[in-house]
Design a protein around this motif. Structure first.
Motif, mmCIF file in Angstrom:
data_model
loop_
_atom_site.group_PDB
_atom_site.id
_atom_site.type_symbol
_atom_site.label_atom_id
_atom_site.label_comp_id
_atom_site.label_asym_id
_atom_site.label_seq_id
_atom_site.Cartn_x
_atom_site.Cartn_y
_atom_site.Cartn_z
ATOM 1 N N ASP A 121 0.840 -1.190 0.000
ATOM 2 C CA ASP A 121 0.000 0.000 0.000
ATOM 3 C C ASP A 121 0.882 1.250 0.000
ATOM 4 O O ASP A 121 1.790 1.361 0.820
ATOM 5 C CB ASP A 121 -0.890 -0.007 1.256
ATOM 6 C CG ASP A 121 -1.927 1.086 1.224
ATOM 7 O OD1 ASP A 121 -2.901 0.932 0.464
ATOM 8 O OD2 ASP A 121 -1.763 2.095 1.933
ATOM 9 N N GLY A 122 0.604 2.172 -0.924
ATOM 10 C CA GLY A 122 1.386 3.411 -0.979
ATOM 11 C C GLY A 122 2.283 3.489 -2.200
ATOM 12 O O GLY A 122 3.388 4.034 -2.135
ATOM 13 N N SER A 123 1.783 2.982 -3.323
ATOM 14 C CA SER A 123 2.603 2.923 -4.544
ATOM 15 C C SER A 123 3.246 4.263 -4.908
ATOM 16 O O SER A 123 4.389 4.292 -5.370
ATOM 17 C CB SER A 123 1.755 2.462 -5.728
ATOM 18 O OG SER A 123 1.338 1.131 -5.521
ATOM 19 N N SER A 124 2.506 5.357 -4.680
ATOM 20 C CA SER A 124 3.016 6.646 -5.151
ATOM 21 C C SER A 124 4.238 7.123 -4.366
ATOM 22 O O SER A 124 4.951 8.015 -4.800
ATOM 23 C CB SER A 124 1.921 7.709 -5.082
ATOM 24 O OG SER A 124 1.639 8.019 -3.732
ATOM 25 N N ILE A 125 4.478 6.538 -3.196
ATOM 26 C CA ILE A 125 5.633 6.994 -2.420
ATOM 27 C C ILE A 125 6.739 5.946 -2.341
ATOM 28 O O ILE A 125 7.666 6.067 -1.540
ATOM 29 C CB ILE A 125 5.216 7.474 -1.005
ATOM 30 C CG1 ILE A 125 4.304 6.455 -0.320
ATOM 31 C CG2 ILE A 125 4.528 8.832 -1.075
ATOM 32 C CD1 ILE A 125 3.954 6.812 1.118
ATOM 33 N N ALA A 131 8.372 5.346 3.665
ATOM 34 C CA ALA A 131 7.810 4.133 4.268
ATOM 35 C C ALA A 131 6.462 3.779 3.627
ATOM 36 O O ALA A 131 5.661 4.661 3.318
ATOM 37 C CB ALA A 131 7.628 4.337 5.769
ATOM 38 N N VAL A 132 6.252 2.500 3.405
ATOM 39 C CA VAL A 132 4.987 1.999 2.837
ATOM 40 C C VAL A 132 4.495 0.835 3.702
ATOM 41 O O VAL A 132 5.097 0.525 4.729
ATOM 42 C CB VAL A 132 5.174 1.554 1.363
ATOM 43 C CG1 VAL A 132 5.445 2.762 0.467
ATOM 44 C CG2 VAL A 132 6.299 0.537 1.235
ATOM 45 N N GLY A 133 3.397 0.194 3.289
ATOM 46 C CA GLY A 133 2.831 -0.831 4.152
ATOM 47 C C GLY A 133 2.267 -2.038 3.430
ATOM 48 O O GLY A 133 2.057 -2.021 2.219
ATOM 49 N N GLY A 249 0.920 7.470 3.228
ATOM 50 C CA GLY A 249 0.885 6.004 3.280
ATOM 51 C C GLY A 249 -0.021 5.628 4.451
ATOM 52 O O GLY A 249 0.257 5.999 5.594
ATOM 53 N N LEU A 250 -1.086 4.906 4.169
ATOM 54 C CA LEU A 250 -2.099 4.648 5.198
ATOM 55 C C LEU A 250 -1.490 3.949 6.424
ATOM 56 O O LEU A 250 -1.770 4.314 7.568
ATOM 57 C CB LEU A 250 -3.197 3.781 4.565
ATOM 58 C CG LEU A 250 -4.511 3.594 5.292
ATOM 59 C CD1 LEU A 250 -5.131 4.925 5.675
ATOM 60 C CD2 LEU A 250 -5.468 2.789 4.400
ATOM 61 N N VAL A 251 -0.662 2.951 6.187
ATOM 62 C CA VAL A 251 -0.083 2.186 7.301
ATOM 63 C C VAL A 251 0.913 3.019 8.113
ATOM 64 O O VAL A 251 0.792 3.099 9.345
ATOM 65 C CB VAL A 251 0.543 0.865 6.800
ATOM 66 C CG1 VAL A 251 1.245 0.144 7.937
ATOM 67 C CG2 VAL A 251 -0.534 -0.024 6.176
ATOM 68 N N LEU A 280 -12.532 -3.571 1.984
ATOM 69 C CA LEU A 280 -12.065 -4.904 2.367
ATOM 70 C C LEU A 280 -10.557 -4.948 2.627
ATOM 71 O O LEU A 280 -10.093 -5.625 3.541
ATOM 72 C CB LEU A 280 -12.441 -5.903 1.255
ATOM 73 C CG LEU A 280 -12.202 -7.392 1.522
ATOM 74 C CD1 LEU A 280 -12.893 -7.850 2.798
ATOM 75 C CD2 LEU A 280 -12.681 -8.224 0.324
ATOM 76 N N TYR A 281 -9.797 -4.225 1.804
ATOM 77 C CA TYR A 281 -8.327 -4.334 1.870
ATOM 78 C C TYR A 281 -7.676 -3.239 2.693
ATOM 79 O O TYR A 281 -6.510 -3.326 3.044
ATOM 80 C CB TYR A 281 -7.744 -4.330 0.450
ATOM 81 C CG TYR A 281 -8.426 -5.333 -0.445
ATOM 82 C CD1 TYR A 281 -8.329 -6.695 -0.165
ATOM 83 C CD2 TYR A 281 -9.208 -4.941 -1.521
ATOM 84 C CE1 TYR A 281 -8.987 -7.633 -0.952
ATOM 85 C CE2 TYR A 281 -9.857 -5.875 -2.317
ATOM 86 C CZ TYR A 281 -9.751 -7.221 -2.022
ATOM 87 O OH TYR A 281 -10.395 -8.142 -2.787
ATOM 88 N N GLU A 282 -8.419 -2.169 2.958
ATOM 89 C CA GLU A 282 -7.802 -1.049 3.661
ATOM 90 C C GLU A 282 -8.637 -0.607 4.875
ATOM 91 O O GLU A 282 -8.159 -0.641 6.012
ATOM 92 C CB GLU A 282 -7.589 0.125 2.687
ATOM 93 C CG GLU A 282 -6.611 -0.245 1.561
ATOM 94 C CD GLU A 282 -6.501 0.793 0.452
ATOM 95 O OE1 GLU A 282 -5.364 1.169 0.112
ATOM 96 O OE2 GLU A 282 -7.537 1.214 -0.100
ATOM 97 N N VAL A 283 -9.870 -0.195 4.621
ATOM 98 C CA VAL A 283 -10.663 0.446 5.680
ATOM 99 C C VAL A 283 -10.939 -0.489 6.862
ATOM 100 O O VAL A 283 -10.733 -0.115 8.031
ATOM 101 C CB VAL A 283 -11.992 0.984 5.084
ATOM 102 C CG1 VAL A 283 -12.901 1.500 6.193
ATOM 103 C CG2 VAL A 283 -11.718 2.083 4.062
ATOM 104 N N LEU A 284 -11.378 -1.710 6.597
ATOM 105 C CA LEU A 284 -11.753 -2.591 7.717
ATOM 106 C C LEU A 284 -10.551 -3.098 8.530
ATOM 107 O O LEU A 284 -10.618 -3.109 9.770
ATOM 108 C CB LEU A 284 -12.645 -3.744 7.238
ATOM 109 C CG LEU A 284 -14.158 -3.429 7.323
ATOM 110 C CD1 LEU A 284 -14.579 -2.343 6.348
ATOM 111 C CD2 LEU A 284 -15.002 -4.674 7.140
#
Lengths: 336, 336
Positions: A121-125, A131-133, A249-251, A280-284
């Protein structure tokens, strides 16, 4: 089956008292495979200086990077090794598919899982080396779709930064009332070389007011140009001298809030159609971590993100999460 | 002495044509030692899950982390190995001290350097596992103090993220006019295991307008509560739908701008007294990188950060950097 293996040494002590068959299966079989995959994704990122597009797009239309593909493959290989996984789907391949045949499985129904994940998660960075997740939601039973979100019993968030850390949340609705497992536990692991796993925070809880420093993370800030409410919220954070911490980056953004004990992440959306985050893949999975850490996570309508089931792999939504009082304040301003 | 060693394979081709004795000494002796130290700092961070305060503060009053101390020691050890380094100082120990005796040195005056460094920049985001940096400014001659900033001939910025990358800028005022070395070159290296060094961007240049996506990085945003000009600048970025990218680590924030080819980083200050960034260890090395990449870096008065010499190790200042047109626009709004 799995109940004969000893519990891993990195499991927080409050979870090792009379663990349920589900918790036992999770921590002795599925989690070790996932932690190993996250460690391998970290190792892959360390040597991937040429972050390039592979020329294809995933089903959501996002451009795929070579590291996305490598991470997806590592996750799939890990799941294939764990006989407890019946179905899995991912942000890169968003359709639930059978991993191991349910019928041929020797394990009990308490020890069957379905897995929903976003391998990177966080392809753009990734290109600028931020840091990504990796995000994983684990559901009890053969599918994640149409189920009560209480069946999402575990979240595993890999943080790929200067080191590889993993935030884990576990909560079993069926566990004895008052037990740590029923209330939910959030802990952090450090991954080292040679599959070394270390528990270094056994019980992560967000702080209560008054706060020493207050942080805010305004996602989708461009939306403030069109939303007077969001623009007003941002102004109020600035006027009240909140500190800006938002890497996109969400994580890692959630990790910052958990580490500091304070923060509010705001990703408002105009309508669910235009939302970018996948439920399903991020929010929950994020929602479970936040709740287990004593915080609150709500959707674009101000409802708990874990209140509503997921009907399809491509459902999207907004999210606001962080310390409960801060989230409630944001809900008042944005949706009040 | 050093002029007999072959140039390293990771040096960009445009710098390998008739290199000066200074460039030769730099790239065959000092830079390899620094790259090795940055690689070791990355390796240290990878296993430093217990990021703790060591209980002391550095001379600027910042709390010191155990990883700060370890990084400082690795840098000092690297400099001790390079006979070309006459003096060095760091943000952790901000006083120029002799590393190798000038008098006993067999090298010519073109091959003597002083080094100013911040071994680990971004202490506040180390615990949440976000990307951080190492900053090194290399000055021709025996000291960095009181010298023309044109004597700062090289900047080395280590980015400690999921991988270890290094941004290098070189510019020699004395090189033949029109040569790459005189104009300034910015390139990026990837560091792998076993001291493997790979050149993967040989000529980094910021984009020219029109831009596809425009980014802004508002540092010290709390100051907007007290400054109408800064608040207005932020509003204008939001209204014009710039994308927010600010992680709070100076090196990763610059790295993002260089990778995307666009961005403007704004760290305004009320007065030089209250500025947080150190000119010698942060502002000037960043300034050289930005200029070599074709951008602009100005101080709190809107003057080029490289226009004014550094008189003392503790001098501080603000900085605005990024694409030239964006920086000029910010100067108009903030200082106009």
């Amino acid at each position: 089956m799995a109940s004969q293996s000893p519990l891993p040494p990195w499991l927080p002590p409050q979870l090792t008292q009379s663990p349920s068959p589900t918790l036992h299966a999770l921590s002795t079989s599925l989690l070790p495979h996932l932690l190993s995959a996250i460690s391998q994704i970290g190792a892959t990122l360390r040597t991937s200086h040429h972050v390039s597009l592979v020329g294809s797009a995933n089903s959501f239309g996002d451009d795929q990077l070579n590291v996305d593909v490598a991470s997806e493959n590592l996750m799939r290989a890990a799941l294939a090794k764990c006989p407890l996984v019946v179905r899995a789907s991912s942000e890169e391949d968003p359709e639930e598919k059978e991993v191991h045949q349910e019928a041929s499985s020797a394990v009990s129904s308490d020890e069957r899982f379905s897995v929903a994940f976003d391998p990177l998660d966080g392809s753009s960075i990734i290109a600028p080396n931020w840091a990504v997740g990796t995000i994983v939601g684990i559901w009890k039973g053969e599918t994640a779709l149409g189920k009560n979100p209480r069946d999402q019993i575990c979240s595993v968030l890999g943080v790929h930064g200067p080191r590889t850390t993993v935030i884990v949340a576990m909560r079993e609705a069926d566990a004895p009332q008052g037990s740590a497992s029923a209330e939910g536990v959030c802990f952090e692991l450090g991954l080292g070389d040679n599959d070394k796993i270390e528990l270094f925070k056994s019980n992560i809880k967000l702080s209560s007011p008054p706060y020493k420093t207050r942080y805010f993370a305004p996602a989708n800030l461009r939306f403030a140009a069109d939303s007077a409410a969001y623009a007003s919220l941002i102004s109020s954070f600035i006027t009240k001298k909140y500190t800006l911490r938002y890497c996109g980056g969400l994580v890692p953004d959630l990790g910052h809030i958990l580490t500091k004990g304070h923060g509010v992440y705001v990703n408002p959306v105009e309508s669910a159609n235009k939302a970018k985050l996948r439920r399903l893949y991020e929010v929950l999975p994020i929602g479970l971590v936040v709740e287990c850490a004593g915080g609150k996570a709500v959707d674009e309508d101000g409802k708990d993100v874990l209140a509503k089931e997921v009907q399809g792999c491509d459902e999207r939504g907004g999210i606001v999460f962080g310390n409960t009082d801060e989230v409630e304040e944001v809900v008042k301003v944005l949706m009040g």
